[in-house]
Write a protein that holds these residues in place. Structure first.
Motif, PDB file in Angstrom:
ATOM      1  N   SER A  59      -6.775   0.481   7.543  1.00  0.00           N
ATOM      2  CA  SER A  59      -5.896   0.764   6.399  1.00  0.00           C
ATOM      3  C   SER A  59      -4.476   0.322   6.752  1.00  0.00           C
ATOM      4  O   SER A  59      -3.954   0.712   7.793  1.00  0.00           O
ATOM      5  CB  SER A  59      -5.903   2.263   6.069  1.00  0.00           C
ATOM      6  N   GLU A  87      -7.844  -2.332   3.783  1.00  0.00           N
ATOM      7  CA  GLU A  87      -7.281  -1.935   2.500  1.00  0.00           C
ATOM      8  C   GLU A  87      -5.761  -1.883   2.625  1.00  0.00           C
ATOM      9  O   GLU A  87      -5.229  -1.644   3.713  1.00  0.00           O
ATOM     10  CB  GLU A  87      -7.819  -0.569   2.054  1.00  0.00           C
ATOM     11  N   LEU A 109      -3.620  -2.459 -11.457  1.00  0.00           N
ATOM     12  CA  LEU A 109      -4.207  -1.252 -10.868  1.00  0.00           C
ATOM     13  C   LEU A 109      -4.441  -0.199 -11.945  1.00  0.00           C
ATOM     14  O   LEU A 109      -3.699  -0.091 -12.918  1.00  0.00           O
ATOM     15  CB  LEU A 109      -3.286  -0.690  -9.778  1.00  0.00           C
ATOM     16  N   ASP A 112      -6.501   6.457 -10.529  1.00  0.00           N
ATOM     17  CA  ASP A 112      -7.745   6.823  -9.858  1.00  0.00           C
ATOM     18  C   ASP A 112      -7.683   8.289  -9.457  1.00  0.00           C
ATOM     19  O   ASP A 112      -6.614   8.860  -9.249  1.00  0.00           O
ATOM     20  CB  ASP A 112      -7.927   5.939  -8.614  1.00  0.00           C
ATOM     21  N   SER A 130      -5.476   2.312  -8.089  1.00  0.00           N
ATOM     22  CA  SER A 130      -6.230   1.434  -7.201  1.00  0.00           C
ATOM     23  C   SER A 130      -6.813   0.264  -7.970  1.00  0.00           C
ATOM     24  O   SER A 130      -6.897   0.268  -9.207  1.00  0.00           O
ATOM     25  CB  SER A 130      -7.350   2.203  -6.494  1.00  0.00           C
ATOM     26  N   ASP A 132      -8.977  -3.908  -7.075  1.00  0.00           N
ATOM     27  CA  ASP A 132      -9.451  -4.898  -6.110  1.00  0.00           C
ATOM     28  C   ASP A 132      -8.938  -6.278  -6.487  1.00  0.00           C
ATOM     29  O   ASP A 132      -8.952  -6.661  -7.661  1.00  0.00           O
ATOM     30  CB  ASP A 132     -10.981  -4.920  -6.052  1.00  0.00           C
ATOM     31  N   ASN A 135     -11.981  -9.447  -2.573  1.00  0.00           N
ATOM     32  CA  ASN A 135     -12.671  -8.385  -1.847  1.00  0.00           C
ATOM     33  C   ASN A 135     -11.695  -7.480  -1.110  1.00  0.00           C
ATOM     34  O   ASN A 135     -12.062  -6.778  -0.179  1.00  0.00           O
ATOM     35  CB  ASN A 135     -13.690  -8.976  -0.867  1.00  0.00           C
ATOM     36  N   ARG A 136     -10.423  -7.516  -1.544  1.00  0.00           N
ATOM     37  CA  ARG A 136      -9.395  -6.669  -0.934  1.00  0.00           C
ATOM     38  C   ARG A 136      -9.070  -5.496  -1.853  1.00  0.00           C
ATOM     39  O   ARG A 136      -8.905  -5.670  -3.065  1.00  0.00           O
ATOM     40  CB  ARG A 136      -8.112  -7.458  -0.678  1.00  0.00           C
ATOM     41  N   SER A 137      -8.946  -4.328  -1.284  1.00  0.00           N
ATOM     42  CA  SER A 137      -8.618  -3.132  -2.049  1.00  0.00           C
ATOM     43  C   SER A 137      -7.128  -2.821  -1.926  1.00  0.00           C
ATOM     44  O   SER A 137      -6.567  -2.868  -0.829  1.00  0.00           O
ATOM     45  CB  SER A 137      -9.438  -1.946  -1.534  1.00  0.00           C
ATOM     46  N   VAL A 139      -4.282   0.127  -3.007  1.00  0.00           N
ATOM     47  CA  VAL A 139      -4.056   1.492  -3.472  1.00  0.00           C
ATOM     48  C   VAL A 139      -2.553   1.723  -3.567  1.00  0.00           C
ATOM     49  O   VAL A 139      -1.806   1.359  -2.655  1.00  0.00           O
ATOM     50  CB  VAL A 139      -4.694   2.528  -2.520  1.00  0.00           C
TER      51      VAL A 139
END
Length: 476
Positions: A59, A87, A109, A112, A130, A132, A135-137, A139
């Motif tokens: 993270s 992330e 975003l 959430d 949050s 994506d 394939n990256r998250s 927050v």
């Protein structure tokens, strides 16, 4: 022999020992550090030390307060990191500008209901968003202002999903391969609980896909002085201290931590001005007291690029805050002072910080007073005083230049025309201009320690230069 002469003799012996200790330390540390850099470069040429398929999720915590000018560039470069699983967690610490909304709108975003596992104390988290990108998250946390970076990081620890976390600033560029190099040390030794990286100055550097593509030395003398200073600090001190697990600080600009170890010591201390050094000292003391095997490592291969102050006012404010943080940490963890229980951490690392960082301004002030007293009482050996001054000045200049040249062992960098001559000029300016100014700043910071401990001055930022774009950014 009268008392004044005895005083002058004693102080003369003290300064001789003090200067001998400093020059000996820096020479030994420099030789060991540059040799280690050279050996690492040879090792890389002989084998691909990063050729493995083992990754652990990370993270990346980015605390932000009124960072609308740089936050998008920072996130875009994080999306370019050459690492499989991570992330990005942006913690908006009650900003009064559009930092949070800019991130939410740019990356689309959505609010959430992520469960919050309170593991370390922080101010209330009000909203979580949050989304994506590829394939990256990403927050985004909106929280009540905690008044400090430490509180924001603690909130990020509470919301983050992964067992390892990176702490960095919102005005930085994390080099694309930084996570790979720092994660490698965790993979090599399961006792590692934290890894620090090399902090470099980003002012004037051009980037593409989170990698520097043009690294000419800034012609702003204030920035250039800091570039040379960072080389001295990270090459001479951090690499040397790493040889015996003796680093007392992982720069707040970049550090990779085992979250379980940080939670065990209560996270970052919101009351600490130097929260980065405070955490590392706390980890040392805790693991030594509990007899838990551990290692706090450093690698110059994991690079983070940060913006340096480019005005003397901002630089002075930054250094005053740094010195107040140093005073606070050294006093808080005074148990380390000449304590054999802590081994070389106490004997070398803490002693060095105490003698040549904490009390250095007052040692220099004492030297000025002694010279003035000796001069006005006709007891000054002028030829000897001039020789010592010239020797020390020459040593400082040569030390700076050698460490600047030593940077080519870091990543075999290109040598830009004029940079070496400019660095020599700045080395002289550093000794005769910048160090005297920062000497006054550190004296003032110590004297105003209690009154201004938690005072904060916003540093002016520039837009980081970036060329190129990738598909992940286009999807945003």
């Amino acid at each position: 022999m009268d008392r004044l002469q005895i005083f002058l003799n004693i102080t003369g012996i003290f300064f001789a020992i003090y200067m001998f200790g400093y020059t000996s330390y820096t020479m030994v540390a420099g030789i060991v550090s540059i040799w280690n850099l050279y050996r690492n470069r040879l090792k890389e040429r002989m084998e691909n030390i990063l050729d493995h398929d083992f990754y652990f999720p990370i993270s990346i915590l980015v605390p932000a307060y009124n960072e609308e000018k740089t936050i998008i560039t920072t996130i875009n470069n994080l999306l370019d990191l050459d690492y499989k699983i991570f992330e990005i967690v942006v913690i908006d610490d009650g900003s009064t500008d559009k930092t949070a909304q800019l991130v939410i709108d740019t990356y689309h975003l959505q609010q959430d209901q992520i469960p919050i596992h309170i593991q370390v104390p922080s101010k209330e988290i009000m909203e979580v968003y949050s989304g994506d990108i590829g394939n990256r998250s990403i927050v985004m946390i909106r929280k009540k202002n905690g008044g400090c970076k430490a509180d924001a990081i603690n909130a990020g620890i509470n919301i983050s999903r992964y067992p390892y976390f990176v702490c960095m600033d919102a005005d930085e560029i994390l080099q694309a391969d930084a996570l790979k190099y720092s994660a490698r040390l965790f993979l090599e030794d399961d006792k590692v609980i934290a890894v620090g990286g090399l902090i470099r100055i980003a002012n004037g550097i051009k980037f593409q896909h989170a990698m520097p593509i043009e690294m000419r030395m800034s012609r702003n003398p204030i920035v250039s002085m800091q570039i040379l200073e960072y080389y001295r600090s990270f090459i001479a001190s951090r690499i040397f201290h790493d040889t015996f697990n003796g680093n007392l600080n992982i720069s707040g600009g970049y550090g990779l931590f085992n979250k379980k170890a940080v939670v065990a010591v209560g996270g970052y201390d919101p009351d600490s001005v130097g929260e980065d050094m405070d955490l590392v000292l706390k980890l040392h003391v805790y693991h030594k007291a509990q007899n838990i095997p551990y290692a706090i490592r450093y690698t110059s291969d994991a690079v983070c690029w940060t913006q340096a102050p480019f005005t003397m006012k901002d630089l002075s404010n930054q250094r005053a805050r740094w010195h107040r943080g140093l005073v606070q940490c050294m006093w808080k963890y005074r148990v380390l002072f000449l304590n054999p229980k802590f081994g070389l951490i106490s004997l070398i690392s803490y002693t060095y910080y105490f003698l040549y960082e904490l009390i250095a301004p007052f040692t220099e002030l004492l030297g000025i007073i002694v010279i003035l007293v000796a001069y006005f009482t006709n007891r000054l050996n002028l030829p000897l005083a001039i020789f010592i001054a010239l020797f020390y000045t020459g040593f400082c200049i040569m030390q700076t230049i050698l460490f600047y040249i030593g940077k080519y062992f870091l990543r075999e960098e290109k040598n830009y025309k004029g940079d070496l001559l400019w660095s020599i000029f700045i080395s002289f300016a550093d000794v005769f201009v910048f160090r005297p100014i920062l000497f006054i700043v550190r004296i003032s910071a110590t004297l105003n320690y209690k009154r201004k401990l938690h005072s904060w001055s916003k540093i002016e930022r520039e837009d980081l230069e970036e060329e190129g774009s990738n598909e992940l950014k286009k999807e945003a």
